[in-house]
Design a protein around this motif. Sequence first.
Motif, short mmCIF file in Angstrom:
data_model
loop_
_atom_site.label_atom_id
_atom_site.label_comp_id
_atom_site.label_asym_id
_atom_site.label_seq_id
_atom_site.Cartn_x
_atom_site.Cartn_y
_atom_site.Cartn_z
N ARG A 76 0.84 -1.23 0.00
CA ARG A 76 0.00 0.00 0.00
C ARG A 76 0.86 1.26 0.00
O ARG A 76 0.40 2.34 0.32
N THR A 77 2.13 1.11 -0.39
CA THR A 77 3.00 2.29 -0.44
C THR A 77 2.49 3.24 -1.52
O THR A 77 1.84 2.81 -2.49
N SER A 78 2.78 4.52 -1.38
CA SER A 78 2.14 5.51 -2.27
C SER A 78 2.68 5.47 -3.70
O SER A 78 2.03 5.96 -4.62
N TYR A 79 3.86 4.88 -3.91
CA TYR A 79 4.40 4.87 -5.29
C TYR A 79 3.91 3.62 -6.01
O TYR A 79 4.30 2.49 -5.66
N GLY A 80 3.12 3.78 -7.02
CA GLY A 80 2.43 2.69 -7.73
C GLY A 80 3.32 1.53 -8.16
O GLY A 80 3.06 0.38 -7.78
N PRO A 81 4.40 1.79 -8.92
CA PRO A 81 5.23 0.67 -9.38
C PRO A 81 5.81 -0.14 -8.22
O PRO A 81 5.94 -1.37 -8.32
N TYR A 82 6.16 0.52 -7.11
CA TYR A 82 6.72 -0.20 -5.94
C TYR A 82 5.63 -1.07 -5.30
O TYR A 82 5.85 -2.24 -5.01
N ALA A 83 4.44 -0.48 -5.13
CA ALA A 83 3.33 -1.23 -4.52
C ALA A 83 2.99 -2.46 -5.36
O ALA A 83 2.81 -3.56 -4.82
N ARG A 84 2.97 -2.30 -6.68
CA ARG A 84 2.60 -3.44 -7.54
C ARG A 84 3.69 -4.52 -7.52
O ARG A 84 3.40 -5.72 -7.52
N ALA A 85 4.95 -4.09 -7.45
CA ALA A 85 6.04 -5.10 -7.35
C ALA A 85 5.88 -5.89 -6.06
O ALA A 85 6.09 -7.10 -6.01
N MET A 86 5.46 -5.20 -5.00
CA MET A 86 5.31 -5.85 -3.69
C MET A 86 4.21 -6.91 -3.71
O MET A 86 4.34 -7.97 -3.08
N VAL A 87 3.12 -6.64 -4.43
CA VAL A 87 2.02 -7.62 -4.48
C VAL A 87 2.53 -8.94 -5.03
O VAL A 87 2.32 -10.01 -4.45
N ARG A 88 3.30 -8.85 -6.10
CA ARG A 88 3.83 -10.07 -6.75
C ARG A 88 4.86 -10.73 -5.82
O ARG A 88 4.85 -11.95 -5.61
N ILE A 89 5.72 -9.93 -5.24
CA ILE A 89 6.78 -10.48 -4.38
C ILE A 89 6.19 -11.16 -3.14
O ILE A 89 6.61 -12.24 -2.74
N CYS A 90 5.16 -10.56 -2.57
CA CYS A 90 4.58 -11.15 -1.33
C CYS A 90 4.00 -12.53 -1.58
O CYS A 90 4.06 -13.40 -0.71
N LYS A 91 3.46 -12.75 -2.76
CA LYS A 91 2.91 -14.08 -3.07
C LYS A 91 4.03 -15.12 -2.98
O LYS A 91 3.87 -16.20 -2.40
N GLU A 92 5.19 -14.79 -3.50
CA GLU A 92 6.31 -15.74 -3.49
C GLU A 92 6.95 -15.83 -2.09
O GLU A 92 7.36 -16.91 -1.65
N GLU A 93 6.96 -14.71 -1.36
CA GLU A 93 7.54 -14.73 -0.01
C GLU A 93 6.78 -15.69 0.90
O GLU A 93 7.35 -16.33 1.79
N SER A 94 5.46 -15.79 0.68
CA SER A 94 4.66 -16.68 1.55
C SER A 94 5.15 -18.12 1.41
O SER A 94 5.29 -18.84 2.39
N PHE A 95 5.47 -18.49 0.15
CA PHE A 95 6.02 -19.85 -0.08
C PHE A 95 7.36 -19.96 0.64
O PHE A 95 7.65 -20.95 1.32
N HIS A 96 8.18 -18.89 0.57
CA HIS A 96 9.51 -18.93 1.19
C HIS A 96 9.39 -19.16 2.70
O HIS A 96 10.12 -19.96 3.29
N GLN A 97 8.47 -18.42 3.30
CA GLN A 97 8.31 -18.52 4.76
C GLN A 97 7.79 -19.90 5.15
O GLN A 97 8.29 -20.52 6.10
N ARG A 98 6.83 -20.43 4.39
CA ARG A 98 6.25 -21.73 4.75
C ARG A 98 7.27 -22.85 4.59
O ARG A 98 7.35 -23.74 5.43
N GLN A 99 8.07 -22.78 3.53
CA GLN A 99 9.04 -23.88 3.34
C GLN A 99 10.11 -23.82 4.44
O GLN A 99 10.60 -24.85 4.89
N GLY A 100 10.42 -22.59 4.89
CA GLY A 100 11.41 -22.46 5.97
C GLY A 100 10.89 -23.04 7.26
O GLY A 100 11.58 -23.79 7.97
#
Length: 312
Positions: A139-163
Amino acid sequence: MENKYHKFNACIEQDIAIEAKDDMPDAYRKTLIRQIGQHGHSEVIGMLPEGNWITRAPTLKRKAVLLAKVQDEAGHGLYLYSAAETLGADRDDMMEKLIAGKMKYSSIFNYPTLTWADVAAIGWLVDGAAIVNQVALCRTSYGPYARAMVRICKEESFHQRQGFEAMMALAQGSEHQKQMAQDAVNRFWWPALMMFGPSDDHSPNSAQSMAWKIKRFSNDELRQKFVDNTVPQVLQLGLTVPDPDLQWNESTGHYSFGEINWDEFMAVIQGQGPCNHERIEARRKAWQDGQWVREAAAVYAQKQAVAQSKVA
Ligand code: 3HC
């Protein structure tokens, strides 16, 4: 003269994303390039401690999962460097600044991965901390950063669960494996808390970043959220948190915890951590060794552009 940034201020006020082509204060642009560039550096340097264990993963499954995670981190770095480039940042310049010590990366990656349990702890604790921070950045105010985060968070969830799953296998394994898991928690717990940055009263960038809604929560708020989320997970593993001052407070609904070693934090972010030199040397070598690839790709791209201009 109408305030040049009247539209910018109105967008921030109304939670309307700021886009690359919008007028924005230079200082907004500058602090975003600083944060996004350092975030990208963190993703790429974060590949090093885990990559160190790809050839030594205990099973084919763990090797395949670790390969996928390390590959994801490279992709996260690319998204973030691309987001920084939308602000006019130059990728070569960001890399030169990193290598010259003029740009930072997350302190956590300056700690060694001594055992396989450290790889599990990085997935579970480090990516777990990154998720707390990055979900807010969706939800950061800069659009391209916020959109990159949405995609990255999906993959981070897998990272955290496998750990966490790898940690569970150790915690439920032999006595030696459980001790290895506890040792990893002992060495990574406090550096994971440091990932959220200095305390709010010692954070020079936070006030402005909060005013511009780059940050939606303060360093201490996100750190507290991580502690509240993660202590129950440690207990579920049958392990202990290396903090004698940790205490659940029914009245606040939060854990209170001990004082972070801020001298250690400052030493690590100023380049005196256990692995700072090794990490930067690895990036310097990769950057130098990759020079010919970048040059070849640039020549190829130029030839393609000339060929297409002839056809057009
Ligand atoms: N490591 C290194 N430097 C840090 C730091 C850390 N953990 N925490 C703070 N700093 C630096 C800041 O960069 C700043 O220095 P600078 O002005 O030279 O950039 C200084 O310490 C003061 O800190 P502030 O709190 O004032 O700085 P910020 O407002 O930028 O807040 C931050 C720091 C919370 C890290 C913020 O920059 C942020 O949210 N960054 C994006 C998230 C990020 O970078 N995460 C790193 C982990 S990525 C990761 O874990 C990958 C995963 O897939 C494994």
